[in-house]
Structure formats: structure tokens, C-alpha cells
Design an enzyme around this catalytic site. Sequence first.
Site, PDB file in Angstrom:
ATOM      1  N   GLN A 107      86.560  13.883 -36.800  1.00 30.97           N
ATOM      2  CA  GLN A 107      87.196  15.098 -36.262  1.00 30.97           C
ATOM      3  C   GLN A 107      86.236  16.272 -36.417  1.00 30.97           C
ATOM      4  OE1 GLN A 107      91.551  15.288 -37.799  1.00 30.97           O
ATOM      5  NE2 GLN A 107      90.489  13.896 -39.163  1.00 30.97           N
ATOM      6  N   ASN A 108      85.113  16.035 -37.074  1.00 33.21           N
ATOM      7  CA  ASN A 108      84.199  17.141 -37.369  1.00 33.21           C
ATOM      8  C   ASN A 108      83.336  17.474 -36.153  1.00 33.21           C
ATOM      9  OD1 ASN A 108      85.317  16.937 -39.843  1.00 33.21           O
ATOM     10  ND2 ASN A 108      83.564  15.959 -40.822  1.00 33.21           N
ATOM     11  N   ASP A 110      80.378  19.148 -36.652  1.00 38.98           N
ATOM     12  CA  ASP A 110      79.131  19.639 -37.255  1.00 38.98           C
ATOM     13  C   ASP A 110      77.911  18.743 -37.026  1.00 38.98           C
ATOM     14  OD1 ASP A 110      79.550  17.498 -39.090  1.00 38.98           O
ATOM     15  OD2 ASP A 110      80.483  18.814 -40.579  1.00 38.98           O
ATOM     16  N   HIS A 125      86.885  15.893 -31.653  1.00 36.18           N
ATOM     17  CA  HIS A 125      87.137  17.329 -31.456  1.00 36.18           C
ATOM     18  C   HIS A 125      85.909  18.077 -30.948  1.00 36.18           C
ATOM     19  CE1 HIS A 125      90.741  17.071 -34.486  1.00 36.18           C
ATOM     20  NE2 HIS A 125      91.028  16.560 -33.305  1.00 36.18           N
TER      21      HIS A 125
HETATM   22  C1  BJW Z   1      87.617  16.138 -49.546  1.00 33.06           C
HETATM   23  C2  BJW Z   1      86.588  16.736 -50.230  1.00 33.06           C
HETATM   24  C3  BJW Z   1      85.560  15.900 -50.620  1.00 33.06           C
HETATM   25  C4  BJW Z   1      87.947  18.282 -49.771  1.00 33.06           C
HETATM   26  N1  BJW Z   1      85.622  14.599 -50.329  1.00 33.06           N
HETATM   27  N2  BJW Z   1      87.648  14.857 -49.260  1.00 33.06           N
HETATM   28  C5  BJW Z   1     102.421  15.449 -33.135  1.00 33.06           C
HETATM   29  C6  BJW Z   1     103.180  16.081 -34.114  1.00 33.06           C
HETATM   30  C7  BJW Z   1     103.058  17.457 -34.336  1.00 33.06           C
HETATM   31  C8  BJW Z   1     102.158  18.233 -33.603  1.00 33.06           C
HETATM   32  C9  BJW Z   1     101.409  17.606 -32.637  1.00 33.06           C
HETATM   33  C10 BJW Z   1     101.539  16.243 -32.410  1.00 33.06           C
HETATM   34  N3  BJW Z   1     100.658  15.893 -31.433  1.00 33.06           N
HETATM   35  C11 BJW Z   1      99.971  16.999 -31.043  1.00 33.06           C
HETATM   36  C12 BJW Z   1     100.413  18.080 -31.761  1.00 33.06           C
HETATM   37  C13 BJW Z   1      99.932  19.473 -31.644  1.00 33.06           C
HETATM   38  C14 BJW Z   1      98.627  19.740 -32.354  1.00 33.06           C
HETATM   39  C15 BJW Z   1      98.817  19.448 -33.830  1.00 33.06           C
HETATM   40  O1  BJW Z   1      98.392  18.443 -34.355  1.00 33.06           O
HETATM   41  N4  BJW Z   1      99.433  20.377 -34.535  1.00 33.06           N
HETATM   42  C16 BJW Z   1      99.662  20.211 -35.984  1.00 33.06           C
HETATM   43  C17 BJW Z   1      98.871  21.260 -36.757  1.00 33.06           C
HETATM   44  C18 BJW Z   1     101.135  20.311 -36.255  1.00 33.06           C
HETATM   45  N5  BJW Z   1      97.538  18.949 -31.780  1.00 33.06           N
HETATM   46  C19 BJW Z   1      96.850  19.375 -30.736  1.00 33.06           C
HETATM   47  O2  BJW Z   1      97.115  20.426 -30.176  1.00 33.06           O
HETATM   48  C20 BJW Z   1      95.751  18.470 -30.203  1.00 33.06           C
HETATM   49  N6  BJW Z   1      95.874  18.353 -28.788  1.00 33.06           N
HETATM   50  C21 BJW Z   1      96.844  17.673 -28.214  1.00 33.06           C
HETATM   51  O3  BJW Z   1      97.658  17.035 -28.815  1.00 33.06           O
HETATM   52  O4  BJW Z   1      96.803  17.770 -26.839  1.00 33.06           O
HETATM   53  C22 BJW Z   1      97.844  17.182 -26.065  1.00 33.06           C
HETATM   54  C23 BJW Z   1      97.433  17.358 -24.633  1.00 33.06           C
HETATM   55  C24 BJW Z   1      97.391  16.246 -23.813  1.00 33.06           C
HETATM   56  C25 BJW Z   1      97.028  16.408 -22.469  1.00 33.06           C
HETATM   57  C26 BJW Z   1      96.708  17.665 -21.977  1.00 33.06           C
HETATM   58  C27 BJW Z   1      96.745  18.776 -22.798  1.00 33.06           C
HETATM   59  C28 BJW Z   1      97.123  18.611 -24.139  1.00 33.06           C
HETATM   60  C29 BJW Z   1      94.378  19.104 -30.427  1.00 33.06           C
HETATM   61  C30 BJW Z   1      94.022  19.218 -31.858  1.00 33.06           C
HETATM   62  C31 BJW Z   1      92.651  19.904 -31.970  1.00 33.06           C
HETATM   63  C32 BJW Z   1      92.306  20.269 -33.386  1.00 33.06           C
HETATM   64  N7  BJW Z   1      91.160  21.109 -33.358  1.00 33.06           N
HETATM   65  C33 BJW Z   1      90.594  21.553 -34.623  1.00 33.06           C
HETATM   66  C34 BJW Z   1      89.492  22.601 -34.312  1.00 33.06           C
HETATM   67  C35 BJW Z   1      88.257  21.905 -33.757  1.00 33.06           C
HETATM   68  C36 BJW Z   1      87.150  22.864 -33.526  1.00 33.06           C
HETATM   69  C37 BJW Z   1      86.697  23.552 -34.780  1.00 33.06           C
HETATM   70  O5  BJW Z   1      86.231  22.896 -35.738  1.00 33.06           O
HETATM   71  O6  BJW Z   1      86.790  24.765 -34.807  1.00 33.06           O
HETATM   72  O7  BJW Z   1      90.032  20.454 -35.351  1.00 33.06           O
HETATM   73  S1  BJW Z   1      91.821  22.179 -35.762  1.00 33.06           S
HETATM   74  C38 BJW Z   1      91.075  21.543 -37.231  1.00 33.06           C
HETATM   75  O8  BJW Z   1      91.897  20.534 -37.872  1.00 33.06           O
HETATM   76  C39 BJW Z   1      89.805  20.809 -36.748  1.00 33.06           C
HETATM   77  C40 BJW Z   1      89.809  19.608 -37.630  1.00 33.06           C
HETATM   78  O9  BJW Z   1      89.017  18.599 -37.029  1.00 33.06           O
HETATM   79  C41 BJW Z   1      91.265  19.256 -37.723  1.00 33.06           C
HETATM   80  C42 BJW Z   1      91.611  18.360 -38.875  1.00 33.06           C
HETATM   81  O10 BJW Z   1      91.325  18.954 -40.088  1.00 33.06           O
HETATM   82  P1  BJW Z   1      90.745  18.053 -41.272  1.00 33.06           P
HETATM   83  O11 BJW Z   1      89.441  17.500 -40.866  1.00 33.06           O
HETATM   84  O12 BJW Z   1      91.765  17.117 -41.726  1.00 33.06           O
HETATM   85  O13 BJW Z   1      90.403  19.181 -42.374  1.00 33.06           O
HETATM   86  P2  BJW Z   1      91.368  19.881 -43.438  1.00 33.06           P
HETATM   87  O14 BJW Z   1      90.676  21.112 -43.849  1.00 33.06           O
HETATM   88  O15 BJW Z   1      92.743  19.982 -42.950  1.00 33.06           O
HETATM   89  O16 BJW Z   1      91.415  18.848 -44.655  1.00 33.06           O
HETATM   90  C43 BJW Z   1      90.267  18.582 -45.428  1.00 33.06           C
HETATM   91  C44 BJW Z   1      90.621  17.475 -46.413  1.00 33.06           C
HETATM   92  O17 BJW Z   1      89.448  17.144 -47.118  1.00 33.06           O
HETATM   93  C45 BJW Z   1      91.669  17.857 -47.444  1.00 33.06           C
HETATM   94  O18 BJW Z   1      92.660  16.835 -47.510  1.00 33.06           O
HETATM   95  C46 BJW Z   1      90.891  17.927 -48.751  1.00 33.06           C
HETATM   96  O19 BJW Z   1      91.650  17.526 -49.899  1.00 33.06           O
HETATM   97  C47 BJW Z   1      89.794  16.955 -48.480  1.00 33.06           C
HETATM   98  N8  BJW Z   1      88.559  17.181 -49.228  1.00 33.06           N
HETATM   99  N9  BJW Z   1      86.896  18.122 -50.354  1.00 33.06           N
HETATM  100  C48 BJW Z   1      86.713  14.141 -49.648  1.00 33.06           C
HETATM  101  N10 BJW Z   1      84.518  16.413 -51.311  1.00 33.06           N
END
Ligand code: BJW
Length: 249
Positions: A107-108, A110, A125
Site C-alpha cells: 500500500q506504500n 515510497d 496505492h
Molecule cells: C509497524 C512498525 C514497524 C509501526 N514494523 N509495523 C469498506 C468498508 C469501509 C470503508 C470502505 C470500504 N471499502 C472502501 C471504503 C472506503 C475507503 C476506506 O477504506 N475507508 C476507511 C478509512 C474506512 N477506501 C477507499 O476509498 C479506497 N477506494 C475505493 O474503495 O474505491 C472504490 C471505487 C471503485 C470504483 C470507482 C471509484 C471508487 C481507496 C483507498 C486509498 C487509500 N489511500 C491512502 C493514501 C495513498 C497516498 C498517500 O500515501 O498519500 O493510502 S490512505 C493511507 O492508508 C495510505 C495507506 O496506504 C493506507 C493504509 O495505511 P497503512 O499502510 O495501514 O498505515 P497506518 O499508518 O494506518 O498503519 C501503520 C501500521 O504499522 C500500524 O498498525 C503500526 O502499528 C504499524 N507499525 N511501526 C511493523 N516498525
Amino acid sequence: MSAAQAITIPDDLVDCLRSARHVAVLTGAGISAESGVPTFRDALSGLWAKYRPEVLATPEAFVRNPGLVWEWYTWRRELVRTVQPNEGHRALARLADRFETFTLITQNVDGLHQRAGSREVIELHGNLARVKCFEQGHIIADWQEDGTVPPRCPRCQGRLRPDVVWFGEALPEAGLAAAFAAASDCDVFFAIGTSGLVHPAADLPLAALRAGRPVVELNPEPTPLSRRCTYQLRGNSGAILPVLVAALG
Ligand code: BJW
């Protein structure tokens, strides 16, 4: 005893991996944390302290304030340029060679997996290093920072934006289909450094579980997936992954 020596990988997980042919891995921001890239749900600091990343990563934010969103991504692009892949990225690159298929899904945005030597990474992403035109979607390989913020598309004069997937936008269709196929067909699935809050990526480990595949979560903190997964490895990926690779011999 060092922190690395204290990490134990369960014997049955080692056995399972030794006989596995197909492995799929989903990574999130946590795997890059030890490189110095803030995770998505960390509070931002400095200039960005008053903004929430979840709010900046939307088309609505870009429409409201394109300059602010562009500058935030410029800051992140520059940050990523100055950091290095860590032991976790490197261990995954080595792990790939052990299996018939190894599907690395991230999902990164970077590019650190590729810089660590991983090939054919599925970027769900997008990637910070690319930009596209907000109005027409043209992918732009090279753009000029000419003082206009955001810069203009050289083809249509539309506003440029990063080629990443914001909330409400569709993920790349082929990559998503390949990711779900790998999750359902693998012998072992890993969810590494992801909070499991963002869909559809968060559905991948669930698809693996539905198909009866073991799911290994690697995270220092519990997540909504934790109670459902087969193995929980608690700790930092940069510490655990090298130990896991070494345990396979
Ligand atoms: C460690 C550590 C160490 C710390 N070692 N671990 C179903 C249910 C509810 C909602 C939805 C659903 N389906 C879709 C949705 C809506 C929405 C969504 O999910 N909303 C929720 C928030 C509720 N999803 C969307 O809108 C997606 N699109 C979509 O569904 O489109 C439908 C569509 C179809 C057809 C036409 C049009 C539309 C898109 C989602 C896009 C997400 N984008 C982002 C930004 C990307 C660009 C950027 O980087 O700026 O992606 S948001 C952000 O979150 C980014 C990340 O990739 C993503 C996930 O985050 P991640 O990687 O999990 O990071 P963190 O910070 O949350 O967690 C870090 C973890 O690491 C923690 O657990 C720490 O403990 C751990 N950690 N140190 C190992 N050393």
C-alpha cells in the site's frame, strides 16, 4: 541478549514456510517506519502538525486547496529521497527467491521495496515519484517546478497531482485482481505493518483466511485483524523479518 536474539518464530510456522510454494505479502506504512518514513496514522509533526493525513489524501482536499496538497506530497517525496530501505525491506527481497511465486503487494507509495531489490511489486496505492494531470489523467514522466503550485500539465495545462490513490478513488484494476488471486491461492499470507483500516487492501488477509490459508500478522500493535489471523508476530518488521529469513536456513 540483543533484541534480535529474543525474537522467536514458531516452529510450525517455519515448517509451514519450508514447505510453501506460493507466498503472498501485503505491506503497509509500518515497514517503512524504521527507514524514517512516518506511518499514515502517526501524528504529523513540524509544518504539517495541524493537518491529518487522512484529510489531505482526498480529491476534495485537492480541489479545496491544491497548493497545500501538492506541497505536502513534495515534502514527502523529498523525505523519501533522503531515506534508505531498512532490514525489513531487504529481508523480503531475499525471501522472494525461496518460493515458486512470491507476490509482494504494497500500500506504500515510497518505492522502498524496489530500492531494496524486490521485483514486480504490486503498488495498490500508486507511487509518489509519478505525477498525473488532475483534469485529464495524463501520466507525466517529467515536469517542471516553475513556481506554479501545483505545476501545470505540459499536455493540457491542467493541474498536476501525485499519481497515488486517494480516498474514494479506484485502485488499479489489474493489480487489485492479481493481489486477490494471490491471497486466495497462496500457501501463506503475511500482513506486515498495516493497521488494516483501509479497504479494499484490508480485505486481502480476509480473502486468504476465507480460502483456508494461514495468515501471519507482523506488527508491534494489535489491529482488527489480530484476533482472526493464524500467527501474530509482535514487534518491528525490521527486527523480525531478518530473523524469520534466517530461521528458514
Ligand atoms: C509497524 C512498525 C514497524 C509501526 N514494523 N509495523 C469498506 C468498508 C469501509 C470503508 C470502505 C470500504 N471499502 C472502501 C471504503 C472506503 C475507503 C476506506 O477504506 N475507508 C476507511 C478509512 C474506512 N477506501 C477507499 O476509498 C479506497 N477506494 C475505493 O474503495 O474505491 C472504490 C471505487 C471503485 C470504483 C470507482 C471509484 C471508487 C481507496 C483507498 C486509498 C487509500 N489511500 C491512502 C493514501 C495513498 C497516498 C498517500 O500515501 O498519500 O493510502 S490512505 C493511507 O492508508 C495510505 C495507506 O496506504 C493506507 C493504509 O495505511 P497503512 O499502510 O495501514 O498505515 P497506518 O499508518 O494506518 O498503519 C501503520 C501500521 O504499522 C500500524 O498498525 C503500526 O502499528 C504499524 N507499525 N511501526 C511493523 N516498525
